[in-house]
Design a protein around this motif. Structure first.
Motif, PDB file in Angstrom:
ATOM      1  N   ASN A 178       0.816  -1.210   0.000  1.00  0.00           N
ATOM      2  CA  ASN A 178       0.000   0.000   0.000  1.00  0.00           C
ATOM      3  C   ASN A 178       0.851   1.262   0.000  1.00  0.00           C
ATOM      4  O   ASN A 178       1.995   1.254   0.453  1.00  0.00           O
ATOM      5  CB  ASN A 178      -0.910   0.017   1.235  1.00  0.00           C
ATOM      6  N   GLU A 179       0.240   2.342  -0.457  1.00  0.00           N
ATOM      7  CA  GLU A 179       0.902   3.644  -0.424  1.00  0.00           C
ATOM      8  C   GLU A 179       1.012   4.133   1.017  1.00  0.00           C
ATOM      9  O   GLU A 179       0.248   3.716   1.878  1.00  0.00           O
ATOM     10  CB  GLU A 179       0.095   4.673  -1.221  1.00  0.00           C
ATOM     11  N   ALA A 180       1.959   5.032   1.241  1.00  0.00           N
ATOM     12  CA  ALA A 180       2.137   5.668   2.551  1.00  0.00           C
ATOM     13  C   ALA A 180       2.765   7.043   2.343  1.00  0.00           C
ATOM     14  O   ALA A 180       3.345   7.313   1.288  1.00  0.00           O
ATOM     15  CB  ALA A 180       3.024   4.809   3.454  1.00  0.00           C
ATOM     16  N   VAL A 181       2.674   7.882   3.342  1.00  0.00           N
ATOM     17  CA  VAL A 181       3.337   9.185   3.304  1.00  0.00           C
ATOM     18  C   VAL A 181       4.849   8.940   3.197  1.00  0.00           C
ATOM     19  O   VAL A 181       5.381   8.053   3.872  1.00  0.00           O
ATOM     20  CB  VAL A 181       3.008   9.977   4.589  1.00  0.00           C
ATOM     21  N   PRO A 182       5.557   9.691   2.354  1.00  0.00           N
ATOM     22  CA  PRO A 182       7.008   9.484   2.264  1.00  0.00           C
ATOM     23  C   PRO A 182       7.707   9.800   3.583  1.00  0.00           C
ATOM     24  O   PRO A 182       7.280  10.691   4.320  1.00  0.00           O
ATOM     25  CB  PRO A 182       7.452  10.436   1.151  1.00  0.00           C
ATOM     26  N   LYS A 183       8.774   9.072   3.861  1.00  0.00           N
ATOM     27  CA  LYS A 183       9.520   9.246   5.111  1.00  0.00           C
ATOM     28  C   LYS A 183      10.962   9.658   4.885  1.00  0.00           C
ATOM     29  O   LYS A 183      11.702   9.882   5.843  1.00  0.00           O
ATOM     30  CB  LYS A 183       9.496   7.940   5.906  1.00  0.00           C
ATOM     31  N   THR A 184      11.389   9.744   3.616  1.00  0.00           N
ATOM     32  CA  THR A 184      12.783  10.032   3.304  1.00  0.00           C
ATOM     33  C   THR A 184      12.899  11.369   2.582  1.00  0.00           C
ATOM     34  O   THR A 184      12.429  11.501   1.452  1.00  0.00           O
ATOM     35  CB  THR A 184      13.374   8.922   2.408  1.00  0.00           C
ATOM     36  N   PRO A 185      13.523  12.376   3.217  1.00  0.00           N
ATOM     37  CA  PRO A 185      13.712  13.654   2.525  1.00  0.00           C
ATOM     38  C   PRO A 185      14.893  13.556   1.559  1.00  0.00           C
ATOM     39  O   PRO A 185      15.705  12.636   1.649  1.00  0.00           O
ATOM     40  CB  PRO A 185      14.022  14.625   3.668  1.00  0.00           C
ATOM     41  N   PRO A 186      15.000  14.508   0.640  1.00  0.00           N
ATOM     42  CA  PRO A 186      16.154  14.493  -0.264  1.00  0.00           C
ATOM     43  C   PRO A 186      17.452  14.743   0.503  1.00  0.00           C
ATOM     44  O   PRO A 186      17.452  15.398   1.548  1.00  0.00           O
ATOM     45  CB  PRO A 186      15.869  15.613  -1.252  1.00  0.00           C
ATOM     46  N   ALA A 187      18.528  14.222  -0.035  1.00  0.00           N
ATOM     47  CA  ALA A 187      19.845  14.366   0.598  1.00  0.00           C
ATOM     48  C   ALA A 187      20.652  15.458  -0.098  1.00  0.00           C
ATOM     49  O   ALA A 187      20.365  15.837  -1.231  1.00  0.00           O
ATOM     50  CB  ALA A 187      20.597  13.038   0.524  1.00  0.00           C
ATOM     51  N   ASN A 188      21.662  15.932   0.602  1.00  0.00           N
ATOM     52  CA  ASN A 188      22.665  16.860   0.050  1.00  0.00           C
ATOM     53  C   ASN A 188      22.052  18.105  -0.583  1.00  0.00           C
ATOM     54  O   ASN A 188      22.368  18.452  -1.727  1.00  0.00           O
ATOM     55  CB  ASN A 188      23.578  16.136  -0.939  1.00  0.00           C
ATOM     56  N   VAL A 189      21.206  18.786   0.168  1.00  0.00           N
ATOM     57  CA  VAL A 189      20.660  20.057  -0.307  1.00  0.00           C
ATOM     58  C   VAL A 189      21.798  21.076  -0.317  1.00  0.00           C
ATOM     59  O   VAL A 189      22.561  21.190   0.646  1.00  0.00           O
ATOM     60  CB  VAL A 189      19.502  20.529   0.592  1.00  0.00           C
ATOM     61  N   SER A 190      21.919  21.790  -1.424  1.00  0.00           N
ATOM     62  CA  SER A 190      23.029  22.738  -1.570  1.00  0.00           C
ATOM     63  C   SER A 190      22.647  23.815  -2.573  1.00  0.00           C
ATOM     64  O   SER A 190      21.589  23.768  -3.198  1.00  0.00           O
ATOM     65  CB  SER A 190      24.288  22.003  -2.055  1.00  0.00           C
ATOM     66  N   GLY A 191      23.532  24.786  -2.724  1.00  0.00           N
ATOM     67  CA  GLY A 191      23.356  25.842  -3.710  1.00  0.00           C
ATOM     68  C   GLY A 191      24.199  25.556  -4.933  1.00  0.00           C
ATOM     69  O   GLY A 191      25.198  24.834  -4.867  1.00  0.00           O
ATOM     70  N   ARG A 192      23.781  26.104  -6.046  1.00  0.00           N
ATOM     71  CA  ARG A 192      24.527  25.989  -7.300  1.00  0.00           C
ATOM     72  C   ARG A 192      24.710  27.392  -7.864  1.00  0.00           C
ATOM     73  O   ARG A 192      24.000  28.326  -7.498  1.00  0.00           O
ATOM     74  CB  ARG A 192      23.761  25.132  -8.323  1.00  0.00           C
ATOM     75  N   SER A 193      25.652  27.514  -8.776  1.00  0.00           N
ATOM     76  CA  SER A 193      25.854  28.813  -9.404  1.00  0.00           C
ATOM     77  C   SER A 193      24.691  29.110 -10.337  1.00  0.00           C
ATOM     78  O   SER A 193      24.058  28.210 -10.878  1.00  0.00           O
ATOM     79  CB  SER A 193      27.181  28.836 -10.166  1.00  0.00           C
ATOM     80  N   GLY A 194      24.402  30.373 -10.475  1.00  0.00           N
ATOM     81  CA  GLY A 194      23.299  30.807 -11.334  1.00  0.00           C
ATOM     82  C   GLY A 194      23.556  32.209 -11.818  1.00  0.00           C
ATOM     83  O   GLY A 194      24.663  32.735 -11.711  1.00  0.00           O
ATOM     84  N   ARG A 195      22.518  32.822 -12.336  1.00  0.00           N
ATOM     85  CA  ARG A 195      22.608  34.186 -12.827  1.00  0.00           C
ATOM     86  C   ARG A 195      22.279  35.167 -11.708  1.00  0.00           C
ATOM     87  O   ARG A 195      21.692  34.799 -10.695  1.00  0.00           O
ATOM     88  CB  ARG A 195      21.637  34.375 -13.984  1.00  0.00           C
ATOM     89  N   ARG A 196      22.607  36.403 -11.946  1.00  0.00           N
ATOM     90  CA  ARG A 196      22.321  37.476 -10.987  1.00  0.00           C
ATOM     91  C   ARG A 196      20.835  37.447 -10.625  1.00  0.00           C
ATOM     92  O   ARG A 196      19.990  37.198 -11.473  1.00  0.00           O
ATOM     93  CB  ARG A 196      22.713  38.801 -11.617  1.00  0.00           C
TER      94      ARG A 196
END
Length: 150
Positions: A47-65
């Motif tokens: 059966n389906e369930a609410v997810p229990k695993t958040p994404p890993a390695n949240v970080s910033g990347r280069s971008g435009r001004r």
């Protein structure tokens, strides 16, 4: 269970992941040896369930001004726990209250770009990325501080 006594006709598989397809086989063992595995069972989806695993390695990347580029490692399908999986990207300038939240509906997504002409370069932001599916909202990643693009 690893071992089931010979007089049992059934067993319960526990601690299975939600929204995953499983097949089962039975192998018999006695003093003489171990027999061949049975034919696989029909495919069974948990059966389906609410997810229990958040994404890993949240970080910033280069971008435009005037951009804040937020990146993460996508959650693998086996931990999405159901249909309608996506991400909730939450961010706020460092030291402020109230999160801005944006929904990212693609389960394959690995980044979100926030554009705001009023954001000066190198502005620090607190960022977290959460998960959701049709069953509800799951947890957020730990908060990280990243800066807007230069």
């Amino acid at each position: 269970p690893d071992v089931i006594s010979g007089d049992m006709e059934s067993a319960m598989a526990v601690e299975l992941n939600p929204w995953v397809e499983y097949e089962f086989r039975v192998v018999a063992t006695n003093k003489i040896g171990t027999g061949d595995p049975s034919v696989p069972s029909r495919v069974i989806r948990t059966n389906e369930a609410v997810p229990k695993t958040p994404p890993a390695n949240v970080s910033g990347r280069s971008g435009r001004r005037h951009e804040l580029v937020i990146a993460w490692e996508p959650v693998s399908e086996e931990f999405q726990n159901g249909e309608g999986f996506g991400y909730i990207v939450a961010f706020r300038p460092n030291g402020t209250r109230g999160w801005k939240e944006k929904m990212v509906t693609s389960s394959d997504a690995s980044k979100f770009i926030y554009r705001d002409e009023s954001v000066p370069p190198l502005t620090p932001f607190e960022v977290k990325v959460g998960v959701y599916n049709n069953k509800g909202d799951g947890p957020f990643s730990p908060i990280v501080v990243i800066c807007s693009a230069e």
